[in-house]
Every structure is written in structure tokens, then in C-alpha cells.
Design a protein around this motif. Structure first.
Motif, PDB file in Angstrom:
ATOM      1  N   ILE A 148      26.839  27.426  40.770  1.00  0.00           N
ATOM      2  CA  ILE A 148      27.383  26.616  39.837  1.00  0.00           C
ATOM      3  C   ILE A 148      26.803  27.013  38.582  1.00  0.00           C
ATOM      4  CG2 ILE A 148      28.425  24.600  39.129  1.00  0.00           C
ATOM      5  CD1 ILE A 148      28.389  23.691  41.853  1.00  0.00           C
ATOM      6  N   GLU A 149      25.622  26.936  38.484  1.00  0.00           N
ATOM      7  CA  GLU A 149      25.107  26.939  37.045  1.00  0.00           C
ATOM      8  C   GLU A 149      25.377  28.458  36.505  1.00  0.00           C
ATOM      9  OE1 GLU A 149      20.917  26.775  34.885  1.00  0.00           O
ATOM     10  OE2 GLU A 149      20.991  26.154  36.940  1.00  0.00           O
ATOM     11  N   ILE A 150      25.133  29.326  37.181  1.00  0.00           N
ATOM     12  CA  ILE A 150      25.316  30.693  37.198  1.00  0.00           C
ATOM     13  C   ILE A 150      26.873  31.244  36.687  1.00  0.00           C
ATOM     14  CG2 ILE A 150      25.044  33.156  37.820  1.00  0.00           C
ATOM     15  CD1 ILE A 150      22.365  32.143  39.171  1.00  0.00           C
ATOM     16  N   THR A 151      27.563  31.051  37.920  1.00  0.00           N
ATOM     17  CA  THR A 151      28.926  31.388  38.041  1.00  0.00           C
ATOM     18  C   THR A 151      29.958  30.984  37.157  1.00  0.00           C
ATOM     19  OG1 THR A 151      29.602  30.086  39.900  1.00  0.00           O
ATOM     20  CG2 THR A 151      28.768  32.093  40.340  1.00  0.00           C
ATOM     21  N   ILE A 152      29.815  29.625  36.492  1.00  0.00           N
ATOM     22  CA  ILE A 152      30.674  28.934  35.839  1.00  0.00           C
ATOM     23  C   ILE A 152      30.777  29.812  34.388  1.00  0.00           C
ATOM     24  CG2 ILE A 152      30.700  26.896  36.718  1.00  0.00           C
ATOM     25  CD1 ILE A 152      29.239  25.491  34.424  1.00  0.00           C
ATOM     26  N   LYS A 153      29.982  30.686  34.008  1.00  0.00           N
ATOM     27  CA  LYS A 153      29.639  31.228  32.948  1.00  0.00           C
ATOM     28  C   LYS A 153      30.173  32.914  32.973  1.00  0.00           C
ATOM     29  CE  LYS A 153      25.587  28.648  31.824  1.00  0.00           C
ATOM     30  NZ  LYS A 153      24.057  28.816  31.760  1.00  0.00           N
ATOM     31  N   GLN A 154      30.694  33.125  34.233  1.00  0.00           N
ATOM     32  CA  GLN A 154      31.066  34.401  34.511  1.00  0.00           C
ATOM     33  C   GLN A 154      32.475  34.836  34.763  1.00  0.00           C
ATOM     34  OE1 GLN A 154      28.042  34.920  38.122  1.00  0.00           O
ATOM     35  NE2 GLN A 154      26.868  36.340  36.932  1.00  0.00           N
ATOM     36  N   ASP A 155      32.769  35.913  34.667  1.00  0.00           N
ATOM     37  CA  ASP A 155      34.172  36.191  35.042  1.00  0.00           C
ATOM     38  C   ASP A 155      34.365  36.550  36.692  1.00  0.00           C
ATOM     39  OD1 ASP A 155      36.801  37.019  35.106  1.00  0.00           O
ATOM     40  OD2 ASP A 155      36.708  38.925  34.134  1.00  0.00           O
ATOM     41  N   VAL A 156      34.734  35.552  37.309  1.00  0.00           N
ATOM     42  CA  VAL A 156      34.965  35.834  38.904  1.00  0.00           C
ATOM     43  C   VAL A 156      36.078  36.202  39.125  1.00  0.00           C
ATOM     44  CG1 VAL A 156      34.502  34.483  40.970  1.00  0.00           C
ATOM     45  CG2 VAL A 156      32.910  34.291  39.424  1.00  0.00           C
ATOM     46  N   THR A 157      36.418  37.013  40.011  1.00  0.00           N
ATOM     47  CA  THR A 157      37.667  37.415  40.187  1.00  0.00           C
ATOM     48  C   THR A 157      38.206  37.284  41.823  1.00  0.00           C
ATOM     49  OG1 THR A 157      36.982  39.683  40.417  1.00  0.00           O
ATOM     50  CG2 THR A 157      38.137  39.063  38.272  1.00  0.00           C
ATOM     51  N   SER A 158      37.104  37.121  42.563  1.00  0.00           N
ATOM     52  CA  SER A 158      37.349  36.924  44.148  1.00  0.00           C
ATOM     53  C   SER A 158      36.324  36.156  44.682  1.00  0.00           C
ATOM     54  CB  SER A 158      37.168  38.310  44.816  1.00  0.00           C
ATOM     55  OG  SER A 158      36.082  38.792  44.752  1.00  0.00           O
ATOM     56  N   MET A 159      36.735  35.408  45.836  1.00  0.00           N
ATOM     57  CA  MET A 159      35.303  34.984  46.530  1.00  0.00           C
ATOM     58  C   MET A 159      35.729  35.075  47.988  1.00  0.00           C
ATOM     59  SD  MET A 159      36.440  30.720  45.527  1.00  0.00           S
ATOM     60  CE  MET A 159      37.935  30.055  46.183  1.00  0.00           C
ATOM     61  N   ALA A 160      34.545  34.796  48.781  1.00  0.00           N
ATOM     62  CA  ALA A 160      34.728  34.924  50.147  1.00  0.00           C
ATOM     63  C   ALA A 160      34.138  33.923  50.972  1.00  0.00           C
ATOM     64  CB  ALA A 160      34.389  36.286  50.542  1.00  0.00           C
ATOM     65  N   GLY A 161      34.403  33.425  51.981  1.00  0.00           N
ATOM     66  CA  GLY A 161      33.629  32.485  52.729  1.00  0.00           C
ATOM     67  C   GLY A 161      34.468  31.550  53.612  1.00  0.00           C
ATOM     68  N   VAL A 162      33.625  30.702  54.045  1.00  0.00           N
ATOM     69  CA  VAL A 162      34.354  29.685  55.074  1.00  0.00           C
ATOM     70  C   VAL A 162      34.982  28.518  54.088  1.00  0.00           C
ATOM     71  CG1 VAL A 162      33.867  27.866  56.689  1.00  0.00           C
ATOM     72  CG2 VAL A 162      32.812  29.844  57.009  1.00  0.00           C
ATOM     73  N   PRO A 163      36.149  27.769  54.373  1.00  0.00           N
ATOM     74  CA  PRO A 163      36.915  27.138  53.335  1.00  0.00           C
ATOM     75  C   PRO A 163      36.123  25.890  53.167  1.00  0.00           C
ATOM     76  CG  PRO A 163      38.251  28.013  55.013  1.00  0.00           C
ATOM     77  CD  PRO A 163      37.078  28.639  55.323  1.00  0.00           C
ATOM     78  N   SER A 164      35.380  25.244  54.230  1.00  0.00           N
ATOM     79  CA  SER A 164      34.650  24.030  54.011  1.00  0.00           C
ATOM     80  C   SER A 164      33.670  24.293  53.081  1.00  0.00           C
ATOM     81  CB  SER A 164      34.232  23.492  55.333  1.00  0.00           C
ATOM     82  OG  SER A 164      33.316  24.417  56.003  1.00  0.00           O
ATOM     83  N   TRP A 165      32.790  25.142  53.081  1.00  0.00           N
ATOM     84  CA  TRP A 165      31.783  25.284  52.111  1.00  0.00           C
ATOM     85  C   TRP A 165      32.191  25.546  50.667  1.00  0.00           C
ATOM     86  CZ3 TRP A 165      27.529  22.869  53.397  1.00  0.00           C
ATOM     87  CH2 TRP A 165      27.149  23.030  54.508  1.00  0.00           C
ATOM     88  N   LEU A 166      33.171  26.559  50.577  1.00  0.00           N
ATOM     89  CA  LEU A 166      33.757  26.902  49.255  1.00  0.00           C
ATOM     90  C   LEU A 166      34.366  25.454  48.518  1.00  0.00           C
ATOM     91  CD1 LEU A 166      34.793  30.354  49.515  1.00  0.00           C
ATOM     92  CD2 LEU A 166      33.086  29.642  48.204  1.00  0.00           C
TER      93      LEU A 166
END
Length: 505
Positions: free
Chosen positions: A205-223
Motif C-alpha cells: 500500500i505504501e508504495i503503490t498508492i503513489k504509483q500509476d497502477v493500470t492493472s491488478m491480478a489475484g484472488v478476489p478475497s486478498w485484493l
């Protein structure tokens, strides 16, 4: 300008495979017979290949006659040898990676071999195809203008002497990702492979809230857990305020149906596209190739040979098994696979139903055994029954009947398992019974234990004491008294739970 160039170059490189995909859609039997021939040829000098006379196999009919249908318990001794560093056991050479999966009746966890061939020709090939298909569906995509968010599992070094590793499949994949994938992913490998989930999520969270994230992948419960943490930490109303260019979520592992509404709240509007995949420790099997959700394309050239057994004929599996090109629509099939990691006529336990046969598109219908897998926990009936027995023994209780199912996220916290238990003799301490039930489930099932970690995905079970004759009255209301009729012990949805709870009012 540079971002557009990178996006267009990568997009072009990923789409060259589309013609090959169209070919296997049109000619499934031809491709699958070729896959089988190559698998058998490659493994004919392995211990398993010699034992089952692979050298004499010249057709599918020979393969069906020579090679038995197996489950994990049948091949566990071979896998144990491979884990110890033996070469040429199930697959040529040495296998260094083992994906840790949910428990069986005998073991806390399964260890599924993952060969280099499986990594390259199955999992990573599927990753490229997944993106190529996405670009063909949405040609105006600017996916590579930003980064892809990943959250891996933990990898544990097993045996320093022979260099084998075991851990979540996601961790094995991240550890071996090609350089271009690492370059376009966030967080870096060191953080993605932190074994402590709470520490990992906080750093992500600390890193990615400052980045331009355009996609994500993973199990819905964890995300979903991570998304809730972001909203709590930043005070935003939804995640488009953090990642305005988010356009793709690739999901799999559990049904997305219970999560779809929650994710649409996280990403309001229609900017985010959802792409379903069918990926397991045993291999990457399917990718959604249409814009509309609900059907997954079976990928036929990943070094996996597919067979099917009608679920109602599992007791006569050897007689009723068919090759994939004989599949029919509307039939509930148990999946049987032979793979380039050395699984031979192996039953992973999944069931599927085809909606089309040319091309082969299907949906996942469940498991061959009773289970709950709403959060990726893969709780099987054996786990549940053993935990119930332990709780009864410790509290001098007797259980007449029970059922359990998922209690979904309510938007304010974790999910849970909800139980309804009818006692013949009530426990001397009901709270202790519930605690022992939970603790024993954690001991028996490593995936359940992971989801229960600090209540991040699953809270402690919600347990109701059923009034006398509840299950009898439910069966009576369904005109199912007598014979072989019984109340299902585990269900992966809430239909039965809600009906019983209404009867309890």
C-alpha cells in the motif's frame, strides 16, 4: 510519447499468438493428440514412464490402457522422491519447484511439481496469451502506460542441498518472472515475496498508492482486503481516486460472483474490465476470451492433455473417461490432466461444464467432493468432519447433523464460515466447542489457516445451534425424507444456509 511507444510495441509482441489460438479453437483433436504424443515421448525414460511402458504407447487408446487414473495420494511417493532431489521421476531431469496447495485426507498440504517446462510453456505462455487476448478485445487499451499490481504468496526454502523450493504458486511465478514482466510490475520481488501477509500488504500500500497502477491480478478475497486497507488509510471514497487509470482486473481461484458488486463499488463506472482465468497449482487451463463474463476458453497447447469423466460415473472412471474432443455441452465433468510437470492422468478435483464445444468454452461448476472455497480456502468435507469430531471429543458433545457455507464480506470487514449444528448432546462449553472447531480446521488445512491469519480474510466461524429436528424438517419440506437423501455438509453458496436460518426464525 515514450509510454505510448512502449505500450504499442508490447501490444504488438503479445498479439502474434492469436492465429495459433484460432487454430486450436478449430482443430482441438489434432492439437491435443500432438500434445499427448510429445508428453509421452519426453517422459518415456522417467521412472513413471518406464513403469507404465510409455515406449509402447502409440495412440490415445494405448495411453488409456497403460496409464492409471490417479489422485494425489497415489503419486505422493513419487513427488516425495522428486522433492528429495531425485532426477527423472515423473518428468525428465530435476524438478526444483513445488506449489503448496490445500490438504488431502492424509496430509496437511499437497506439493504439486512445477517444472521449468510448465513455467515456460504453460504458466508464462498463458500470461502472454491473457494480455494478447485482452488487447484484441480492447485495442485502445493503454495498459502499459502504467504498472501491474501483484501480491504473491510466500516461498520457503525446503532443502538447501538440492535447491528445491515450495510455496504458493504465485510466489514461484514471481520468483521466475522474465525481466520485462518484472519491469512493468509493482511492488518489487523482495516485497511481493514477504511471507508475513500483514507486513506485505502495508508495504504494498505504501508504495503503490503513489504509483500509476493500470492493472491488478489475484484472488478476489486478498485484493479486497488490501483495497479496504487503502480506503481506511487514505480516506478516499473509491480506488479510482488513487489509481485513475486502472483498467483491468484479472481474477481467478474462486468464484467472482459474490465479489462483483463489492469491486464495482471499489471501481465505480465502467472503466475497469474484468477478465477471468482458470489457473491452478497443477497448470493454467483457461482464459476468458469474450467481453461477456461467464465462459472460459480451454487452452489446448500448454503442454496439458485433457480427459473428462462424467461426475455421475466417477465410480467407473476408467470405463467412462473420454478425451476432450468428445466433450458434450451441459454435462458436469470431472477434469483429468496429464502435464509437462509430470502429472499423469491426475484428477485435480475440479468439475466443469461446457457451454460450447467448438471452441471449447466452459464454466467451473465445483469440486468432485463437498467443499467451501469462497475465499480461496479450499475447505474439504474431510477437514470439516475431523474438526467436528475433535471439538465433540474435547467438550463431550455429540453432533446429529451439520452444514456450513460462506458468510461473505459485508463491506466492513472479513468474511467467515457460517455453521448450523444440530446436537444430539450439547457441548459442556459451547464457546470452547467453537474455538476448538476453528483451531482444528487451521491445523488441518493450511489454506484455511492462511485466510484466518489475524482475521484478514476470514473471521472466526459463526456457529448457530440448530433447534431439534431442523434438518429433518428441511428434508421434509423438500420431500426428501428417506432413501439416500441427506443435507449437504458443505456448500459453496448460501442457498441452503439461508433456507435453514429462515426455518429457525
Amino acid at each position: 510519447m515514450l509510454k505510448s511507444l512502449i505500450n504499442n510495441v508490447l501490444k504488438w509482441n503479445l498479439q502474434w499468438r492469436l492465429d495459433e489460438i484460432e487454430f486450436f479453437k478449430e482443430f482441438p483433436e489434432k492439437i491435443q493428440r500432438k500434445v499427448l504424443k510429445e508428453l509421452v515421448e519426453n517422459a518415456k525414460y522417467t521412472d513413471y514412464g518406464v513403469r507404465h511402458q510409455f515406449q509402447k504407447i502409440g495412440s490415445y487408446e494405448d495411453f488409456r490402457k497403460n496409464v492409471p487414473i490417479v489422485q494425489y495420494e497415489d503419486i505422493e511417493p513419487y513427488i516425495a522422491r522428486a522433492k528429495r532431489g531425485e532426477h527423472n521421476v515423473l518428468w525428465p531431469g530435476e524438478v526444483n519447484y513445488f506449489a503448496k496447495s490445500s490438504g488431502t485426507t492424509n496430509d496437511r498440504s499437497k506439493y504439486i511439481p512445477v517444472s521449468i517446462d510448465a513455467l515456460e510453456e504453460c504458466h508464462y505462455k498463458a500470461g502472454r496469451d491473457m494480455l494478447g487476448i485482452y488487447f484484441s478485445l480492447f485495442p485502445e487499451s493503454r495498459l502499459f502506460h502504467g504498472l501491474s499490481l501483484r501480491i504473491g504468496g510466500s516461498t520457503q526454502f525446503i532443502n538447501e542441498a538440492n535447491g528445491s523450493y515450495s510455496g504458493d504458486l504465485s510466489a514461484i511465478l514471481i520468483k521466475n518472472f522474465p525481466a520485462w514482466v518484472q519491469w512493468r510490475s509493482t511492488p518489487d520481488q523482495e516485497i511481493a515475496l514477504i511471507s508475513d501477509w500483514e507486513e506485505k500488504i502495508e508495504k504494498v500500500i505504501e508504495i503503490t498508492i503513489k504509483q500509476d497502477v493500470t492493472s491488478m491480478a489475484g484472488v478476489p478475497s486478498w485484493l479486497y482486503v488490501m483495497a479496504q486497507r487503502i480506503i481506511q488509510k487514505t480516506g478516499v471514497r473509491h480506488l479510482h481516486e488513487i489509481w485513475p487509470n486502472m483498467e483491468l482486473y484479472i481474477h481467478g481461484g474462486v468464484s467472482f460472483v459474490p465479489y462483483r458488486h463489492a469491486f464495482q463499488k471499489l471501481f465505480p463506472g465502467d472503466r475497469v474490465h474484468y477478465l477471468e482465468t482458470y489457473n491452478a497449482s497443477e497448470g493454467f487451463f483457461g482464459i476468458q476470451d469474450l467481453k461477456e463474463p461467464g465462459a472460459i476458453l480451454l487452452m489446448l497447447d500448454y503442454g496439458i492433455f485433457y480427459e473428462l469423466i462424467p461426475v455421475e460415473k466417477l465410480d467407473g472412471a476408467a470405463e467412462h473417461i473420454i478425451p476432450i474432443w468428445e466433450a458434450q455441452t451441459g454435462v458436469n465433468y470431472a477434469l483429468v490432466i496429464s502435464t509437462n510437470a509430470g502429472l499423469w492422468r491426475y484428477m485435480p478435483g475440479d468439475t466443469i461444464i461446457f457451454s460450447e464445444t467448438k471452441p471449447l468454452r466452459f464454466s467451473i461448476s465445483g469440486r468432485t467432493k463437498l467443499y467451501i472455497n469462497a475465499f480461496g480456502e479450499e475447505l474439504m468435507i474431510d477437514n470439516a468432519e475431523r474438526a467436528i469430531r475433535k471439538a465433540c471429543l474435547e467438550t463431550q458433545a455429540e453432533v446429529r447433523d451439520f452444514t456450513a457455507g460462506p458468510h461473505y464480506f459485508d463491506g466492513h470487514g472479513s468474511g467467515a464460515h457460517e455453521w448450523i449444528i444440530e446436537f444430539e448432546r450439547k457441548p459442556r462449553d459451547f464457546a470452547a466447542f467453537c474455538t476448538i472447531l476453528d483451531e482444528e480446521l487451521r491445523r488441518l488445512n493450511s489454506d484455511y489457516d492462511a485466510k484466518r491469519y489475524k482475521d484478514m480474510t476470514l473471521k472466526a466461524p459463526i456457529v448457530h445451534q440448530a433447534p431439534d429436528q431442523l434438518f429433518y424438517n428441511w428434508l421434509k419440506s423438500k420431500n426428501k425424507l428417506g432413501g439416500q437423501n441427506k443435507v449437504p455438509k458443505l456448500k459453496n453458496d448460501r442457498v441452503l444456509l439461508d433456507e435453514l436460518l429462515n426455518l429457525m426464525k
